[in-house]
Design a protein around this motif. Structure first.
Motif, short mmCIF file in Angstrom:
data_model
loop_
_atom_site.label_atom_id
_atom_site.label_comp_id
_atom_site.label_asym_id
_atom_site.label_seq_id
_atom_site.Cartn_x
_atom_site.Cartn_y
_atom_site.Cartn_z
N ASP A 1 -4.30 10.05 -10.52
CA ASP A 1 -3.23 9.98 -11.39
C ASP A 1 -2.68 10.77 -11.38
O ASP A 1 -2.68 11.57 -12.64
CB ASP A 1 -4.27 9.50 -12.77
CG ASP A 1 -2.97 9.14 -14.35
OD1 ASP A 1 -2.37 8.39 -13.88
OD2 ASP A 1 -3.09 9.70 -15.73
N ASP B 1 0.95 -0.97 0.00
CA ASP B 1 -0.03 0.20 -1.11
C ASP B 1 1.14 0.90 -0.13
O ASP B 1 2.11 1.47 0.91
CB ASP B 1 -0.56 0.14 1.00
CG ASP B 1 -2.12 -1.20 1.25
OD1 ASP B 1 -2.49 -1.51 0.25
OD2 ASP B 1 -2.89 -1.23 1.77
N ASP C 1 -6.73 8.52 -5.34
CA ASP C 1 -6.62 7.36 -5.95
C ASP C 1 -6.77 8.37 -7.64
O ASP C 1 -8.14 8.48 -8.06
CB ASP C 1 -8.06 6.54 -6.40
CG ASP C 1 -7.82 5.89 -8.27
OD1 ASP C 1 -6.76 5.72 -7.66
OD2 ASP C 1 -8.71 4.87 -8.07
#
Length: 334
Positions: free
Chosen positions: A115, A89, A113
């Motif tokens: 990009d 993680d 989450d």
């Protein structure tokens, strides 16, 4: 397993020297219930850490002499006795200034989450970015089309503040030093003003030339001559959001206030300091992330990083903050 870390053994007077920081190591104990062991990949150094070295409690507790220093960090979980985290993680936490951190799971946050590069969550999408957003929107209550001044405008906080103000259609002026920093600000559509080799009077004149009608909002990161020059140019009803006063952090004697503080009264201005970690500010982080995260992911925010490589360079990275040695966020990559 051993952890290498930096510590201090006394309180500095003025700007610390490089040899003031000691690189030490210790064997890590077995994980206790609820603990997580993290391999750090990115470390943050920030000006506020200087105040934590003085042994005095301000808005955060001081560093403990002989113990690992602390700061923002991003890493990968190696071992976990907290059911919320498993090896592999990616997490952000405050166990910086070291290569391996062993911390309670409650002190970790999984990376959102998005990009974007992971280190963005120490800079443009982390505490500096959130600080810029909060100072403009919650403290200064920025409105579309206003005139905005930002000091330390090429830093991690200032560089996002100028872009957020530009996005609201504001006339934006940024104060910076080195020519390359001024050029970057100009490329962002910001009128850049240098503070180098100028007293408050000259800086005030340059600010007036950049915005003859003055400023509705001043985002303060520096203090000293920058604050005095800004007060000369604040408009009636102006708002000053005080994020930092880096000009005073290494002072060994009390620093005088601006000689023109009466401008706050004459211009009916409001001047308010804020600490981003206060609950009433940080609770808006999800709102900030929802608004700014996609812009960063799409490349619509131009952010820069200054990177030192290797744990051994952490003190050097920290000291460069007080020499104007960074453009954007100062980071250490391990």
């Amino acid at each position: 397993m051993e952890s290498r870390y930096f510590t201090i053994h006394s309180h500095p007077q003025g700007l610390p020297s490089r040899d003031f920081f000691a690189l030490e190591s210790r064997a890590l104990p077995e994980l206790a219930a609820g603990e997580v062991r993290v391999q750090n990949h990115w470390l943050s150094v920030d000006p506020y850490m200087r105040g934590r070295m003085d042994g005095v409690t301000t808005y955060v507790p001081p560093f403990t002499l002989g113990e690992p220093l602390e700061g923002g960090a991003i890493g990968e979980v190696l071992e976990s006795r907290d059911e919320r985290f498993t090896p592999g993680d990616r997490v952000v936490h405050m166990g910086g200034w070291r290569d391996i951190a062993q911390v309670p799971g409650d002190s970790l946050q999984a990376l959102p989450d998005l990009d974007v590069p992971p280190q963005a969550f120490l800079g443009v999408l982390g505490m500096p970015g959130m600080t810029a957003w909060t100072g403009l929107n919650r403290i200064a209550q920025l409105k579309e089309g206003e005139r905005v001044l930002v000091s330390a405008a090429s830093g991690a906080v200032g560089s996002l503040a100028v872009q957020l103000a530009k996005a609201k259609g504001c006339l934006v002026v940024g104060i910076a030093g080195a020519p390359e920093k001024l050029e970057w600000l100009e490329s962002l559509g910001v009128s850049a003003v240098s503070y180098r080799d100028k007293d408050a009077q000259q800086l005030s004149a340059d600010l007036k030339a950049a915005s003859p009608d003055g400023f509705d909002v001043y985002y303060e990161n520096v203090g000293g001559d920058c604050l005095e020059a800004a007060l000369d140019n604040i408009r009636v009803g102006g708002r000053i959001a005080v994020c930092g006063l880096i000009d005073t952090y290494n002072a060994q004697t009390p620093t005088p206030g601006p000689s023109n503080l009466s401008r706050v009264l004459i211009r009916r201005a409001r001047m308010e300091g804020f600490i981003i970690l206060d609950a009433e500010n940080w609770e808006h982080y999800p709102e900030f992330l929802q608004e700014i995260g996609p812009l960063v992911a799409r490349g619509e925010i131009d952010y820069r990083e200054t990177i030192e490589k290797g744990l051994e360079r952490t003190p050097d990275a920290f000291l460069k903050l007080f020499e104007g040695g960074n453009t954007g966020k100062m980071l250490v990559q391990l």
